[in-house]
Design a protein around this motif. Structure first.
Motif, PDB file in Angstrom:
ATOM      1  N   ALA A   1       0.866  -0.813  -0.240  1.00 45.69           N
ATOM      2  CA  ALA A   1      -0.314   0.009   0.421  1.00 45.69           C
ATOM      3  C   ALA A   1       0.584   0.834   0.171  1.00 45.69           C
ATOM      4  O   ALA A   1       2.364   0.916   0.691  1.00 45.69           O
ATOM      5  N   VAL A   2       0.220   2.419  -0.888  1.00 43.77           N
ATOM      6  CA  VAL A   2       1.012   3.728  -0.768  1.00 43.77           C
ATOM      7  C   VAL A   2       1.050   4.482   0.440  1.00 43.77           C
ATOM      8  O   VAL A   2      -0.398   5.219   0.304  1.00 43.77           O
ATOM      9  N   ILE A   3       1.929   5.001   1.224  1.00 44.36           N
ATOM     10  CA  ILE A   3       1.447   5.730   1.808  1.00 44.36           C
ATOM     11  C   ILE A   3       1.679   6.748   1.830  1.00 44.36           C
ATOM     12  O   ILE A   3       2.999   7.104   1.621  1.00 44.36           O
ATOM     13  N   ARG A   4       1.249   8.090   0.963  1.00 46.64           N
ATOM     14  CA  ARG A   4       1.231   9.706   0.540  1.00 46.64           C
ATOM     15  C   ARG A   4       1.781  10.210   2.369  1.00 46.64           C
ATOM     16  O   ARG A   4       0.764  10.429   3.324  1.00 46.64           O
ATOM     17  N   PRO A   5       2.639  11.230   2.846  1.00 49.63           N
ATOM     18  CA  PRO A   5       2.609  11.750   3.502  1.00 49.63           C
ATOM     19  C   PRO A   5       1.886  12.893   3.149  1.00 49.63           C
ATOM     20  O   PRO A   5       1.419  13.628   2.644  1.00 49.63           O
ATOM     21  N   LYS A   6       1.266  13.413   4.876  1.00 51.01           N
ATOM     22  CA  LYS A   6      -0.047  14.665   5.046  1.00 51.01           C
ATOM     23  C   LYS A   6       0.936  15.533   5.541  1.00 51.01           C
ATOM     24  O   LYS A   6       1.770  15.828   5.493  1.00 51.01           O
ATOM     25  N   ASN A   7      -0.126  16.599   4.070  1.00 48.33           N
ATOM     26  CA  ASN A   7       0.108  17.872   4.284  1.00 48.33           C
ATOM     27  C   ASN A   7      -0.009  18.806   3.861  1.00 48.33           C
ATOM     28  O   ASN A   7      -0.270  20.452   3.889  1.00 48.33           O
TER      29      ASN A   7
ATOM     30  N   HIS B   1      -3.209  14.382   3.274  1.00 46.17           N
ATOM     31  CA  HIS B   1      -2.119  14.665   1.855  1.00 46.17           C
ATOM     32  C   HIS B   1      -3.590  15.357   1.083  1.00 46.17           C
ATOM     33  O   HIS B   1      -4.572  14.026   0.583  1.00 46.17           O
ATOM     34  N   HIS B   2      -2.743  16.328   0.511  1.00 45.03           N
ATOM     35  CA  HIS B   2      -4.323  16.929  -0.707  1.00 45.03           C
ATOM     36  C   HIS B   2      -3.228  17.553  -1.575  1.00 45.03           C
ATOM     37  O   HIS B   2      -1.781  18.528  -1.471  1.00 45.03           O
TER      38      HIS B   2
END
Length: 98
Positions: free
Chosen positions: A7-13, A22-23
């Motif tokens: 699973a890809v975990i995108r950094p929260k921004n 994440h946006h």
């Protein structure tokens, strides 16, 4: 971007002051849907502004002699409305376009 068990975990921004989600419209959303997503984002940012205006006007109406329940509900809606707008229509739209 991290990979965890496939699973890809995108950094929260977003928001920048205290990242919660994440946006990234430019990188996550396909090019032909970005304009719609930017318009939805602008509407999402306008929700708190319009609800704050609602609070001010309900205070003005209360000062002229109307019931105070309008002020109470407008304040509650001011605090809960933007979060509800994000979780109930903006986030599903973002995820659908992604």
């Amino acid at each position: 971007m991290e990979w965890t068990a496939g699973a890809v975990i995108r950094p929260k921004n977003w928001p920048s002051c205290y990242p919660l989600v994440h946006h990234d419209i430019a990188n996550d959303i396909p090019l032909h849907l970005q304009r719609i997503q930017y318009v939805a984002y602008a509407i999402l940012l306008g929700v708190p502004i319009s609800l704050f205006w609602n609070v001010l006007l309900s205070i003005a109406v209360f000062a002229r002699g109307a019931a105070g329940v309008f002020v109470f509900f407008s304040i509650i809606y001011f605090f809960l409305g933007p979060m509800g707008a994000f979780y109930f229509w903006y986030r599903p739209l973002y995820r659908a376009f992604r």
